[in-house]
Design an enzyme around this catalytic site. Structure first.
Site, PDB file in Angstrom:
ATOM      1  N   GLU A  25      24.879  14.022  52.828  1.00 54.55           N
ATOM      2  CA  GLU A  25      25.899  13.516  53.764  1.00 54.55           C
ATOM      3  C   GLU A  25      26.439  14.659  54.626  1.00 54.55           C
ATOM      4  O   GLU A  25      26.646  14.495  55.829  1.00 54.55           O
ATOM      5  CB  GLU A  25      27.056  12.876  52.990  1.00 54.55           C
ATOM      6  CG  GLU A  25      26.706  11.535  52.387  1.00 54.55           C
ATOM      7  CD  GLU A  25      27.786  11.022  51.424  1.00 54.55           C
ATOM      8  OE1 GLU A  25      27.953   9.800  51.349  1.00 54.55           O
ATOM      9  OE2 GLU A  25      28.451  11.843  50.751  1.00 54.55           O
TER      10      GLU A  25
ATOM     11  N   ASP B 225      49.062   2.748  76.056  1.00 54.92           N
ATOM     12  CA  ASP B 225      49.299   2.285  77.425  1.00 54.92           C
ATOM     13  C   ASP B 225      49.210   3.465  78.383  1.00 54.92           C
ATOM     14  O   ASP B 225      49.287   4.624  77.980  1.00 54.92           O
ATOM     15  CB  ASP B 225      50.662   1.593  77.527  1.00 54.92           C
ATOM     16  CG  ASP B 225      51.806   2.461  77.025  1.00 54.92           C
ATOM     17  OD1 ASP B 225      52.100   3.479  77.680  1.00 54.92           O
ATOM     18  OD2 ASP B 225      52.409   2.145  75.979  1.00 54.92           O
TER      19      ASP B 225
END
Ligand code: GLA
Length: 729
Positions: A611, A531
C-alpha cells in the site's frame, strides 16, 4: 468597449453575451440577457397590454404600462410590482413604499471593489464597471447598481449600495443583490441541495408558476443549500443549450428564488435572506448588498461551469497559493481523532516523508482541555500533555523530517466547558437568562463584536508565530441559533446575522494579510460554507466530511458546476470507510481524491508495504498531472451515477494537446454490458495516443465514437487515461 451607453440604453457585451437595460418613463427596465446580439435596442421584445389588476404608475402614458408586467432591473416594494421584489425599506413614518427612478450612470475603467465584502477582482483581465444610480425622490433614498464586466470571461457581476440621503434613519427589511427578469418560463431550475456529509447534490426541475427557491437561514451558506443556481432551457445539456448561472459571493443567510409570473415570465432573485434581517441605516450612511457572479453560456452547462472555474480560480481566490502548487498533505483526523501525541504525529510524519507526502496537518484536539468534542473550544493554548515539550518542538521535529506543518482551528466557536466561556459567557451568541441550543455541544462566538474577534485573532497570531506553521484549517462546526448580540440595542438585533459575516470577513482579511505565506483551507463540517465568498480568503475548502470515494463522486460532481477543482479539498481515507463502511480500492480512492487538492487522511503507519508503494506512485502520478488537473479545462463526461453505471470526468490542457480522463465503473456485472467513454474538448483533426494502450486515434473518434472501458471485475474499479497528441509523422 464592453459597456455602451446611449440614449438611455445600457448595453453590456461580453465575448458571448449581451446584457441590456433601458430607461423608459424614468424607470430602469431590463430588456435582455442572452447570446451576443450586437449593437441593437432589444426593447422591441417588450409586450404591453392592459392587464387587469396590474396598475399603472404615475406618469404612465396609458394603461398598458405596468411595473407588474415589465421586465425590471431592480424591483422595489410598494409601487405596483407584485412579484418577488429586491428592496423593502421601512421609513421613519412607518411606510414601506419605495419608488425608484433613474438618475444617472457612470462607466469606469477596471472592476469595482466592495468595502468589507469579497468581490471579484480584475488582475490581468479586461474589466469595466458600470454604475447606475436610481433614486426615490420622496424619501431621498438612493440605490447604486454596480455591474462588473469581465468581457473575456463572459462574467457580469452585480452588487448594489443603498444610500440614505434622507434626514431620518431607515430600516432595510430586504436588500437583494439583484433580480433578473426573463420573458417566458420554459426553463429548468437547477440547484444544489444536501446535508452534512452529502453536500451539493444537483437537482433539476422545470419552472412552475409561483415561487421555487432555495436558501439558508442557518447563519452560514450551509450544507443544505449552496448559494448557486442555474436557469437553463429545457433542452440544455452539458454541451449545448442556453444556461444562466448565479453564484452568490456571500457566506451567510441567502435566498435564491425563481418566480414565474401571471404572464408566464420569470424572475430570478438573489441576495441576503430577509428572515431575521433588519438593518438600520443612518442619514448619510449606506448599506452594500454582496456580489452575484452571473454568467451566460450558449453552449450548455459544461461551458457555464468552465466560466465559473476561470473566474473563481483567477479572480476570486487570492494569495500565494492561488497559483503555487499546494503541498500534498496527510491529516491526522481520521487517523487518530483526538487520540494523539507528539510521538504519534512524528511517526506519521516519518512514514509520510518516505511516501512523498509534503505536509503534516494536526487536526482538532491539540489545545485546551480537548479530549473529545465536548470541551475546550476557545482555549487556544497548547495542551502540553499531548504535545510534550510544546508546539515548536513538534513543528521543528516535523520540519527536520522534511515535512511542512499545518494546524487546525475553530475560531468562531466556544465550548461551555472552557476557560474562555467561564470568563466571558456573554461572548457566545445566547440571550441572557434564556436557555439556548447546543450543537455538537458547542456555542458560536459573537463575531459581530470587534472585541471578541480581536481576542481570538491575538490568540491565533500568537500560536501561528510560535512555530513554523505553513497551513491553517479553519473549521466551523455548527450553525447559528439564539442570535442576539450584547453590543447592539434592542432595535438593531436584526443586523446580527449580517454583522457576524462582516466580522468574519474582517477577521479573515486581517489574518490572511498578516500571514501571506500560510495556506488557509476553509471548512465547516466539510462543505458547509463552500461558497465564492469564502474562496476569496481560502483558496481551498474541505469539500465534505464524507471521504467515501463513491459518495464523493456525487458530491464532487455537484460541486464542479460552480467551483474549480483547485478549491476542492479531497483526501484518500481508510477502508472500510469511516462514514459508510464501504470498501473501495486504494486506486479508486486515489483517482477520486486527485480531482481536488489531494492528500491523505488515515493512519499511514498502519499501511503495509505494498500500500505504501502504491501511495508513493499515486503521489508521483498526481505531481505529473498537477498542471493539467489544476489548470486544465474541466469536462463532466457522465452524470453523477444516478442514471449511469460510470462516473467520468476529464481535464484538458488549454492547448488541447493533452487530457486526463478519469472514470469509475460503479457496479461489476455478470455477462457485462460494455461501457464506452466519450471524451470532450479535444482537437477533432489531431491524432492522439493513450498512454499504455495500443493505437492512434483522432480527437473526433475519441469524442464521437468514444473509447471502450475495460470490463470491471470488482465494484468501483477506476480507469485513468492519459491522452496526448501525437505530433511526429
Ligand atoms: C469537522 C471537520 C473535520 C475535522 C473535525 C474535527 O467535522 O470537517 O475534518 O476537522 O471537524 O473536529
Amino acid at each position: 468597449m464592453a459597456i455602451i451607453c446611449r440614449e438611455n440604453l445600457f448595453s453590456i457585451h461580453t465575448k458571448n453575451s449581451t446584457y441590456q437595460m433601458k430607461v423608459e418613463m424614468g424607470f430602469l427596465l431590463h430588456t435582455y440577457y442572452g447570446p451576443y446580439v450586437g449593437d441593437m435596442d432589444m426593447s422591441y421584445l417588450a409586450r404591453r397590454i392592459d392587464r387587469g389588476f396590474s396598475g399603472n404608475p404615475d406618469g404612465a402614458p396609458d394603461r398598458r404600462f405596468s411595473l407588474d408586467t415589465q421586465l425590471l432591473e431592480y424591483s422595489a416594494y410598494g409601487t405596483g410590482d407584485y412579484r418577488n421584489d429586491c428592496l423593502r425599506v421601512e421609513y421613519a413614518d412607518g411606510s414601506q413604499v419605495t419608488d425608484l427612478k433613474y438618475v444617472s450612470y457612470e462607466v469606469k475603467e477596471g472592476k469595482y471593489a466592495l468595502e468589507g465584502l469579497p468581490a471579484m477582482y480584475q488582475e490581468d483581465a479586461k474589466a469595466e464597471t458600470l454604475e447606475i444610480t436610481l433614486r426615490d425622490e420622496y424619501k431621498n433614498l438612493e440605490v447604486i447598481l454596480y455591474y462588473g464586466v469581465f468581457e473575456d470571461l463572459d462574467i457580469i457581476t452585480r452588487a448594489c449600495r443603498i444610500v440614505n440621503h434622507g434626514k431620518d434613519p431607515v430600516h432595510l427589511l430586504r436588500v437583494y443583490s439583484m433580480c433578473l427578469d426573463f420573458y417566458g418560463k420554459d426553463m429548468d431550475f437547477i440547484h444544489f441541495y444536501g446535508r452534512h456529509a452529502m453536500e451539493r447534490v444537483m437537482e433539476r426541475s422545470p419552472l412552475q408558476h409561483g415561487m421555487q427557491g432555495v436558501g439558508s437561514r442557518r447563519g452560514y451558506s450551509s450544507h443544505q443549500h449552496n448559494p448557486f443556481v442555474i436557469l437553463c432551457k429545457h433542452d440544455a445539456t452539458e454541451d449545448r443549450g442556453f444556461c444562466y448561472g448565479a453564484s452568490f459571493m456571500y457566506s451567510g443567510n441567502f435566498a435564491a428564488e425563481a418566480e414565474v409570473s401571471q404572464a408566464d415570465d420569470t424572475r430570478l432573485t438573489m441576495g441576503i435572506h430577509d428572515a431575521q434581517f433588519c438593518f438600520e441605516v443612518q442619514p448619510g450612511d449606506s448599506f452594500i448588498a454582496p456580489e452575484v457572479l452571473l454568467t451566460f453560456s450558449g453552449e450548455g452547462l459544461g461551458q457555464l461551469s468552465r466560466n465559473y472555474h476561470r473566474a473563481i480560480r483567477y479572480h476570486v481566490c487570492r494569495g500565494k497559493y492561488k497559483t503555487a502548487r499546494r503541498p500534498i498533505l496527510v491529516n491526522n483526523w481520521e487517523a487518530t481523532y483526538f487520540d494523539f501525541d507528539t510521538e504519534k504525529l512524528l511517526d506519521i510524519a516519518r512514514d509520510a516523508k518516505e511516501m512523498g507526502i509534503e505536509m503534516l496537518v494536526m487536526d482538532d484536539g491539540w489545545f485546551g482541555k480537548r479530549e473529545d468534542d465536548n470541551s475546550g473550544l476557545g482555549d487556544w493554548f497548547v495542551n502540553e500533555k499531548k504535545l510534550v515539550g510544546g508546539l515548536k518542538k513538534l513543528v521543528d521535529g516535523v520540519n527536520e523530517i522534511g515535512l511542512k506543518f499545518g494546524i487546525w482551528f475553530e475560531p468562531e466557536m466556544i465550548s461551555e466547558d472552557s476557560d474562555l466561556y467561564r470568563a466571558h459567557p456573554d461572548w457566545a451568541l445566547t440571550i441572557p437568562g434564556r436557555s439556548f441550543t447546543r450543537s455538537r455541544n458547542q456555542l458560536v462566538l459573537d463575531f459581530s463584536r470587534e472585541d471578541v474577534r480581536q481576542y481570538v485573532l491575538d490568540r491565533m497570531c500568537e500560536i501561528l508565530e510560535s512555530a513554523n506553521i505553513e497551513y491553517v484549517k479553519w473549521d466551523a462546526n455548527r450553525h447559528l441559533s439564539d442570535v442576539w448580540s450584547a453590543q447592539l440595542p434592542a432595535g438593531r438585533q436584526g443586523e446580527v446575522f449580517h454583522r457576524y459575516i462582516l466580522g468574519l470577513y474582517d477577521f479573515l482579511e486581517k489574518i490572511t494579510k498578516r500571514f501571506p505565506d500560510v495556506l488557509f483551507e476553509g471548512c465547516s463540517g466539510g462543505g458547509g460554507r463552500f461558497d465564492a465568498g469564502m474562496m476569496y480568503y481560502h483558496p481551498q475548502i474541505w469539500c465534505s466530511d464524507d471521504t467515501d470515494a463513491v459518495e464523493r463522486l456525487q458530491i464532487q460532481y455537484g460541486t464542479s458546476f460552480a467551483y474549480p477543482v483547485s478549491t476542492v479539498g479531497s483526501h484518500v481515507s481508510v477502508c472500510p470507510n469511516h462514514q459508510t463502511g464501504r470498501n473501495v480500492s486504494l486506486k479508486t480512492r486515489g483517482v477520486v481524491a486527485m480531482s481536488g487538492t489531494f492528500g491523505y487522511e488515515l493512519d499511514i503507519t498502519k499501511m503495509n508495504d505494498s500500500e505504501k508503494r502504491e501511495v508513493k506512485e499515486q503521489i508521483e502520478t498526481f505531481k505529473q498531472y498537477y498542471g493539467l488537473i489544476q489548470n486544465g479545462d474541466y469536462y463532466r463526461l457522465t452524470d453523477d451515477g444516478r442514471a449511469s453505471n460510470v462516473v467520468a470526468w476529464e481535464f484538458v490542457s488549454g492547448d488541447k494537446k493533452e487530457a486526463l480522463v478519469n472514470a469509475v465503473i460503479l457496479k461489476t456485472m455478470a455477462n457485462p454490458i460494455f461501457q464506452t467513454i466519450y471524451m470532450k474538448g479535444l482537437k477533432p483533426d489531431a491524432f492522439y495516443e493513450i498512454e499504455g494502450r495500443e493505437g492512434k486515434f483522432t480527437g473526433a473518434a475519441l469524442m464521437s465514437a468514444g473509447y471502450p472501458l475495460p470490463v470491471a471485475m470488482d465494484d468501483y474499479e477506476s480507469v485513468q487515461l492519459h491522452v496526448y497528441e501525437k505530433t511526429e509523422n
